[in-house]
Enzyme design. Structure first.
Site, short mmCIF file in Angstrom:
data_model
loop_
_atom_site.label_atom_id
_atom_site.label_comp_id
_atom_site.label_asym_id
_atom_site.label_seq_id
_atom_site.Cartn_x
_atom_site.Cartn_y
_atom_site.Cartn_z
CG HIS A 1 6.36 -8.05 4.54
ND1 HIS A 1 7.13 -7.02 5.46
CD2 HIS A 1 7.33 -7.99 3.20
CE1 HIS A 1 7.83 -6.41 4.66
NE2 HIS A 1 7.96 -6.67 3.58
NE ARG B 1 4.35 -7.08 8.90
CZ ARG B 1 4.29 -8.42 8.86
NH1 ARG B 1 3.41 -9.02 8.77
NH2 ARG B 1 5.70 -9.12 8.92
CE1 TYR C 1 4.90 -14.15 7.48
CE2 TYR C 1 5.07 -13.09 9.50
CZ TYR C 1 4.70 -13.44 8.24
OH TYR C 1 4.50 -11.86 7.69
C1 TPP Z 1 19.03 -3.65 2.34
C2 TPP Z 1 17.70 -4.57 2.25
N1 TPP Z 1 17.86 -5.77 2.42
C3 TPP Z 1 16.69 -6.48 2.54
C4 TPP Z 1 15.37 -6.33 1.86
C5 TPP Z 1 14.38 -7.01 2.06
N2 TPP Z 1 13.37 -6.75 2.88
C6 TPP Z 1 12.16 -6.12 2.70
S1 TPP Z 1 11.34 -5.67 3.85
C7 TPP Z 1 12.30 -6.49 4.94
C8 TPP Z 1 11.82 -6.85 6.46
C9 TPP Z 1 11.85 -5.32 6.89
O1 TPP Z 1 11.39 -5.66 8.25
P1 TPP Z 1 11.02 -4.34 9.29
O2 TPP Z 1 12.39 -3.44 9.30
O3 TPP Z 1 10.92 -4.82 10.54
O4 TPP Z 1 9.99 -3.27 8.94
P2 TPP Z 1 8.44 -3.79 8.40
O5 TPP Z 1 8.12 -4.23 6.92
O6 TPP Z 1 7.99 -4.99 9.50
O7 TPP Z 1 7.78 -2.60 8.64
C10 TPP Z 1 13.30 -7.02 3.97
C11 TPP Z 1 14.25 -8.05 4.90
C12 TPP Z 1 15.50 -4.75 1.60
N3 TPP Z 1 14.52 -4.36 1.07
N4 TPP Z 1 16.43 -3.84 1.90
#
Ligand code: TPP
Length: 368
Positions: free
Chosen positions: A269, A265, A278
């Site tokens: 985020h 990415r 980070y």
């Molecule tokens: C069940 C749940 N736990 C925590 C969150 C908070 N949260 C939102 S995005 C994220 C990180 C997700 O990372 P990844 O799966 O690697 O996807 P990316 O955003 O990098 O595409 C978190 C922990 C959430 N949305 N849903």
């Protein structure tokens, strides 16, 4: 099961040791592992066109957050090979289960960009009719879409439909319990579903090594009895070839398939976080040199598949789309906040009634 039969069963599920790749960073062709076919030139040309348009949509949406016109936008810049290959591997009868990061895939699937942005602008619903376009609402709770995808895939199969469901998920999402339940259920049912992990190395600020000890996320499929593969996620040819094979595997009744794409990415985020806190600049620079769009463009130019005139024409098309998105922002989202409470249960629960009353009193207070 004899040791020999067990070994054969395991070997049949294992991903390639190195991610599947057709094109190196500098655009030159490399020899891909046996079993994968190079997509035809006309499809590659179309994929490149969609990547250019997708990136322009993404940079435009990011710019709109900076102007305060869009509440939030999770950019997928750098992940375009995954976004476009995922869509091109599917047919109209197939279902896509996207996450919040997959707006470019939805635009590429042919959805109206303004509808795709509805939720991110503050509308309460996803902006489009999921059944009409066979795209589930973009999912924010991590990994729940994987379970929905299994349910849909199984429903398609039981209805005798020739459809496949593809669930997009991030690396962080694979650490969720729902992901494991979905894989198990899919494998036991032999449901026609493809789990497509875009491993972009971070779950917000948490690096992959802090959330999974798997040698590669692709190995997460093996324990459930699922065929799995890993692929260079910045090589459009490779992602398209692997996903096409995975979809074909699922469609032909051989059960689910897990694909992990190694990508990155490029932006934070979302516009709400600061990635410099980070991750190091040199890491970002290294990945910038592996840009999926530059790589495909260089490759296709060298092969004579696209010309300067094509590049100009597609740029123009991309600018037109960006202008449409900017103009669309001038119309406010029409949202009735109380509708939020109308589609949760057939009969509202006491908690929902209470929340509705709270909202009503807050809005009253604002007006008076
Ligand atoms: C069940 C749940 N736990 C925590 C969150 C908070 N949260 C939102 S995005 C994220 C990180 C997700 O990372 P990844 O799966 O690697 O996807 P990316 O955003 O990098 O595409 C978190 C922990 C959430 N949305 N849903």
């Amino acid at each position: 099961m004899s040791v020999r039969a067990l070994r054969q069963a395991v070997d049949g599920l294992l991903p390639s040791l190195a991610p599947v790749r057709f094109v190196a960073e500098d655009g030159t062709a490399v020899k891909a592992p046996a079993g994968y076919t190079r997509p035809p030139d006309d499809l590659l040309r179309e994929a490149w066109r969609r990547m250019v348009i997708g990136r322009r949509f993404d940079t435009q949406a990011t710019a709109l957050t900076k102007q305060g016109r869009l509440a939030v936008y999770p950019s997928s810049r750098g992940q375009e090979a995954c976004q476009i290959a995922g869509v091109l591997a599917l047919r109209a009868q197939d279902w896509l289960f996207p996450t919040y990061r997959d707006s470019v895939a939805l635009v590429s699937r042919g959805l109206d960009p303004m509808q795709v942005l509805t939720l991110l602008r503050g509308g309460w619903h996803c902006g489009y009719d999921p059944a009409a376009v066979r795209v589930a609402p973009q999912c924010t709770p991590l990994a729940t879409q994987t379970i929905h995808a299994v349910g849909m895939a199984e429903a398609l199969r039981r209805n005798g439909e020739d459809g496949v469901a593809m669930a997009f998920i991030g690396d962080g999402g694979t650490s969720e319990g729902d992901f494991h339940e979905a894989l198990n259920y899919a494998a036991v049912l032999r449901a026609p579903v493809v789990f497509f992990v875009q491993n972009n190395k971070y779950a917000i600020s948490v690096p992959l090594a802090r959330q999974s000890a798997a040698p590669a996320l692709a190995y997460k499929g093996i324990g459930y009895g699922m065929r799995s593969e890993q692929v260079d996620g910045n090589d459009l040819l490779a992602v398209l070839s692997v996903l096409t094979a995975a979809v074909e595997h699922a469609r032909s009744g051989q059960g689910p398939f897990l694909v992990e794409a190694h990508t990155y990415r490029m932006d934070a985020h979302t516009n709400a976080d600061d990635a410099t806190r980070y991750r190091q600049a040199d890491e970002v620079e290294t990945w910038a040199a592996a840009d999926p769009l530059t790589r495909l463009e260089t490759h296709l130019r060298a092969q004579g598949v696209i010309t300067d005139a094509d590049v100009d024409a597609v740029q123009e098309e991309a600018e037109a789309l960006a202008a449409t998105v900017r103009a669309g922002m001038n119309a406010d989202v029409q949202a009735d906040a109380f509708e939020l409470f109308e589609h949760v249960f057939a009969e509202p629960t006491p908690q929902l009634r209470e929340q509705r009353a709270l909202l009503a009193s807050e809005l009253d207070a604002q007006e008076n």
